[in-house]
Scaffold this active site. Structure first.
Site, mmCIF file in Angstrom:
data_model
loop_
_atom_site.group_PDB
_atom_site.id
_atom_site.type_symbol
_atom_site.label_atom_id
_atom_site.label_comp_id
_atom_site.label_asym_id
_atom_site.label_seq_id
_atom_site.Cartn_x
_atom_site.Cartn_y
_atom_site.Cartn_z
ATOM 1 N N CYS A 135 1.608 13.842 -3.755
ATOM 2 C CA CYS A 135 2.297 15.003 -4.333
ATOM 3 C C CYS A 135 3.817 14.889 -4.222
ATOM 4 C CB CYS A 135 1.886 16.270 -3.600
ATOM 5 S SG CYS A 135 0.129 16.535 -3.548
ATOM 6 N N ARG A 165 4.849 8.195 -7.633
ATOM 7 C CA ARG A 165 4.121 8.432 -6.388
ATOM 8 C C ARG A 165 2.622 8.620 -6.638
ATOM 9 N NH1 ARG A 165 7.627 10.777 -2.206
ATOM 10 N NH2 ARG A 165 5.816 11.899 -1.448
ATOM 11 N N TRP A 195 -1.459 15.610 -6.334
ATOM 12 C CA TRP A 195 -2.475 14.547 -6.184
ATOM 13 C C TRP A 195 -3.614 15.218 -5.433
ATOM 14 C CZ3 TRP A 195 -4.944 11.762 -2.261
ATOM 15 C CH2 TRP A 195 -5.489 10.529 -2.618
ATOM 16 N N ASN A 219 3.007 19.977 -0.305
ATOM 17 C CA ASN A 219 2.478 18.616 -0.100
ATOM 18 C C ASN A 219 1.821 18.594 1.272
ATOM 19 O OD1 ASN A 219 3.845 17.984 -2.403
ATOM 20 N ND2 ASN A 219 5.262 16.535 -1.466
ATOM 21 N N GLY A 220 0.702 17.879 1.396
ATOM 22 C CA GLY A 220 0.051 17.794 2.709
ATOM 23 C C GLY A 220 -1.314 18.470 2.673
ATOM 24 N N GLU A 255 -4.253 -10.175 0.152
ATOM 25 C CA GLU A 255 -3.246 -9.468 -0.649
ATOM 26 C C GLU A 255 -3.468 -9.709 -2.144
ATOM 27 O OE1 GLU A 255 -1.289 -7.154 -0.204
ATOM 28 O OE2 GLU A 255 0.241 -7.295 -1.745
ATOM 29 N N LYS A 274 -4.183 -6.736 -4.813
ATOM 30 C CA LYS A 274 -3.359 -6.531 -6.019
ATOM 31 C C LYS A 274 -4.255 -6.416 -7.238
ATOM 32 C CE LYS A 274 -0.503 -5.458 -4.704
ATOM 33 N NZ LYS A 274 -0.026 -5.382 -3.360
ATOM 34 N N GLU A 332 -6.445 -3.109 -7.247
ATOM 35 C CA GLU A 332 -5.793 -1.808 -7.409
ATOM 36 C C GLU A 332 -5.248 -1.572 -8.813
ATOM 37 O OE1 GLU A 332 -2.641 -0.873 -4.612
ATOM 38 O OE2 GLU A 332 -1.915 -2.909 -4.610
ATOM 39 N N HIS A 383 -20.551 -18.433 5.168
ATOM 40 C CA HIS A 383 -21.295 -17.461 5.970
ATOM 41 C C HIS A 383 -21.713 -16.243 5.154
ATOM 42 C CE1 HIS A 383 -20.412 -19.870 9.494
ATOM 43 N NE2 HIS A 383 -19.180 -19.953 9.054
ATOM 44 N N LYS A 397 1.669 6.130 -4.361
ATOM 45 C CA LYS A 397 2.615 5.172 -3.796
ATOM 46 C C LYS A 397 2.750 5.366 -2.298
ATOM 47 C CE LYS A 397 5.617 1.915 -3.760
ATOM 48 N NZ LYS A 397 5.002 0.568 -3.741
HETATM 49 O O1 M6R Z 1 4.323 2.594 2.461
HETATM 50 P P1 M6R Z 1 3.365 1.757 3.244
HETATM 51 O O2 M6R Z 1 3.756 0.329 3.325
HETATM 52 O O3 M6R Z 1 3.091 2.328 4.610
HETATM 53 O O4 M6R Z 1 2.021 1.831 2.432
HETATM 54 C C1 M6R Z 1 0.847 1.253 2.908
HETATM 55 C C2 M6R Z 1 -0.189 1.157 1.808
HETATM 56 O O5 M6R Z 1 -0.521 2.429 1.343
HETATM 57 C C3 M6R Z 1 0.306 0.311 0.630
HETATM 58 O O6 M6R Z 1 0.701 -0.964 1.042
HETATM 59 C C4 M6R Z 1 -0.805 0.175 -0.436
HETATM 60 O O7 M6R Z 1 -1.856 -0.586 0.060
HETATM 61 C C5 M6R Z 1 -0.219 -0.420 -1.719
HETATM 62 N N1 M6R Z 1 -0.697 0.303 -2.856
HETATM 63 C C6 M6R Z 1 -0.571 -1.833 -1.910
HETATM 64 O O8 M6R Z 1 -0.127 -2.341 -3.112
#
Ligand code: M6R
Length: 610
Positions: free
Chosen positions: A2, A27, A74, A100-101, A483, A487, A490, A506, A605
């Site tokens: 949010c 965000r 959100w 927010n929260g 990673e 990527k 997501e 395994h 974000k």
């Molecule tokens: O802001 P942060 O680095 O603490 O965020 C952690 C994760 O939410 C963030 O890395 C998330 O996994 C990303 N969307 C990855 O691309």
């Protein structure tokens, strides 16, 4: 997650709020709304979906007013729809709240308010706030006090902004666990959850701390604690520029941020390498360096991509600093009563510096007396402020939800910390100099990798319709496999798994057939022969292979279907190079699938709720 923006001044607040909300779109959100105090009455306009839709509706209504609040939601409680979107209001519709929260005790509060005759319209936790504040207004308290008293009954997290028709000269805002800044202008002031929302108007801000409330007028502000003590706040100057948060001619923020990496890596290193001495200088760690060097254990705590950076950090710290290192998911660490000793150093990594789990883990570690350090990108963020010492990554604003340049900058900072600590221990000057040299050569090497974008685009065309992907790597490149898979999933919504290559036998090997693309991260290093054996095993079962290899490797091409060749560097820095083709591959696949690369579904974000 949010977003909040608020305006009070002499101008029409509506375009300012709409533009602020557009800046917050990155965000992640599912609905948007505005609450405006006009000369005659107050107006709320909100809808499911994009800020652009809200903008169209607002333009048609000719809405105008000098005080207003805007929100991107959100969903956490209640589906994304117009009713559940913010602002929420009291029954008289003269008091508006954006939040927010998460209000954890909202059910109890709601029951109490219903007994008093309050009727609820939405499924949200947030709606208790206007009614609760209203109940204190009805007792005759002014708005600021009513908000303060209401918040003493609230459990959970909040960043809120409140406006009230009967006191139209102010916005009241408060923070607990959800960031808020107040922007200071000339006869106008702002409230925002993120400086990018107000950067077009001011660079002077104050950061609200947890447990603080502010009464914002157009020409002054008063900050108090929730227990009613008035406090002085320091005004900070933001160094970020508007250019940094624009797309700069690229079709997506993610592509821009991938392409920026030669420069962002340089920014992370600038002024921090003492080449002749083969070491690093990190001003933010100076006061705690002795304690860090002598720590008996390092625990790296983070979420998502930052957690992957932490895994690479573990390899670096153990190899060069010889300090036992563990890497923890912040969400697990915070709840499992971890054993923390006074001689532990706990390093929190976060791009945003606002991730709720990481922040909570930090507070837990601090309580237990450990040395608490941070690696953050966002200057002035909660994690940056609450750690005892730390290092900024200086990657610049990262807008794309999928983290790219923040990751490579985190790896650079981890390398610098390694250099600094290891040189205080057993690392020789000569070894330090060779690492420094390799670090300084990275930007040019990244530039070469970025030129492979067209080749990677072709590979993406081949694989865009795959339903699954497997990413395999060894040693320093195992976290890169994780990673790369993150990527892809997501932003392209293709199921992908990352594994240490040797683990394939395994279990995951059962999945291999001609429909399973396998990405091997296979640089020529000490694990190369082993990874070639794993490639053979996949080949024997008909799997299609993409290999990320080093450009001195001529033999690999005949073993695999596609090779992406990157320049070589020392093992510890290889992830900074091998991850870049994987960022581009995920990006190109998502674009070919016609997906919203910068704002993938369901993602935010900055994950500021649990
Ligand atoms: O802001 P942060 O680095 O603490 O965020 C952690 C994760 O939410 C963030 O890395 C998330 O996994 C990303 N969307 C990855 O691309």
């Amino acid at each position: 997650m949010c977003g909040i923006v608020g305006y009070i001044g002499e101008k029409n607040s509506v375009p300012i709020l709409i533009n602020g909300l557009k800046r917050l779109e990155y965000r992640g959100y599912d609905s948007a709304g505005l609450g405006i105090l006009t000369n005659s009455h107050s107006v709320v306009i909100k809808n499911k979906g994009k800020v652009s839709l809200l903008e169209e509706r607002v333009e048609k209504s000719n809405l105008s007013g000098k005080v207003g609040i805007g929100h991107t939601r959100w969903a956490t409680h209640g589906v994304p729809n117009e009713t559940n979107a913010h602002p929420h209001y009291n029954s008289s519709k003269n008091l508006f709240v954006i939040h927010n929260g998460i209000i954890e005790n909202f059910r109890t509060l709601k029951k109490g308010l219903e007994k008093l005759g309050y009727e609820f319209q939405t499924e949200t936790d947030s709606e208790v706030l206007p009614h609760l504040i209203d109940s204190f207004l009805k007792k005759g308290y002014p708005l600021f006090k009513a908000v303060r008293l209401a918040l003493t009954e609230v459990e959970g997290t909040y960043g809120i902004a409140v406006i009230y028709e009967n006191e139209p000269d102010k916005i009241v805002a408060a923070r607990k666990g959800s960031p808020l800044v107040i922007g200071l202008g000339d006869n106008e002031n702002f409230v925002a959850s993120d400086v990018s929302a107000i950067l077009a108007h001011t660079k002077q801000v104050i950061y609200l701390e947890d447990g603080e409330l502010v009464e914002v007028y157009k020409d002054k502000f008063i900050v108090k604690t929730i227990s009613d003590a008035e406090i002085e706040k320091e005004v900070h100057e933001i160094s970020m520029t508007l250019d940094e948060i624009d797309k700069g001619g690229f079709s997506h923020f993610m592509l821009k941020e991938i392409m920026e990496q030669p420069e962002t890596i340089n920014n992370s290193m600038r002024g921090r390498i003492l080449y002749d001495k083969g070491t690093a200088i990190l001003g933010g760690l100076t006061d705690v360096l002795g304690r860090l060097v002598n720590s008996k254990r390092i625990i790296i705590t983070a979420c998502g991509t930052s957690w992957h950076a932490g895994l690479v950090g573990e390899y670096m710290f153990e190899q060069f600093c010889r300090i036992p290192t563990e890497v923890e998911y912040a969400s697990e660490f915070r709840y499992r009563n971890p054993i923390i000793n006074q001689d532990d150093a706990i390093l929190f990594i976060s791009q945003s510096g606002e991730t709720a789990d990481t922040l909570a883990a930090l507070r837990e570690a601090k309580l237990k007396g450990a040395l608490v350090l941070g690696i953050c990108n966002v200057v002035g963020s909660s994690i940056a402020r609450e750690t005892m010492a730390g290092v900024y990554t200086h990657a610049g604003p990262e807008i794309g939800v999928a983290s790219t340049k923040a990751f490579t900058s985190q790896l650079v900072v981890l390398s610098l910390i390694t250099l600094l600590v290891a040189r205080r221990k057993n690392m020789s000057q000569a070894e330090g100099i060779s690492i420094a040299e390799e670090l300084m050569a990275l930007p040019d090497k990244i530039n070469k990798i970025l030129k492979l974008n067209d080749q990677i685009e072709q590979i993406a065309s081949e694989f865009k319709d795959a339903n699954n992907f497997l990413y395999l790597g060894r040693g320093y490149n195992f976290p890169v496999a994780l990673e790369g898979a993150l990527k892809l999933k997501e932003i392209s919504y293709i199921h992908a798994e990352g594994y240490p290559a040797a683990e394939m036998k395994h279990g995951p090997i059962a999945l291999i057939d001609e429909n399973m693309p396998v990405v091997f991260i296979a640089p020529k290093d000490s694990t190369y022969d082993k990874i070639i054996s794993n490639i053979e095993e996949v080949k024997a079962r008909g799997g299609r292979i993409i290999a990320i290899a080093t450009d001195n490797d001529n033999g690999i091409d005949e073993l695999v279907d596609y090779t992406i060749k990157v320049p070589s560097t020392i093992k510890m820095l290889m992830p900074i190079l091998t991850v870049i083709p994987l960022q581009l591959l995920a990006y190109q696949i998502a674009v070919k699938k016609g997906l919203n690369v910068d704002q993938p579904r369901n993602l935010a974000k900055s994950v500021t709720v649990e």
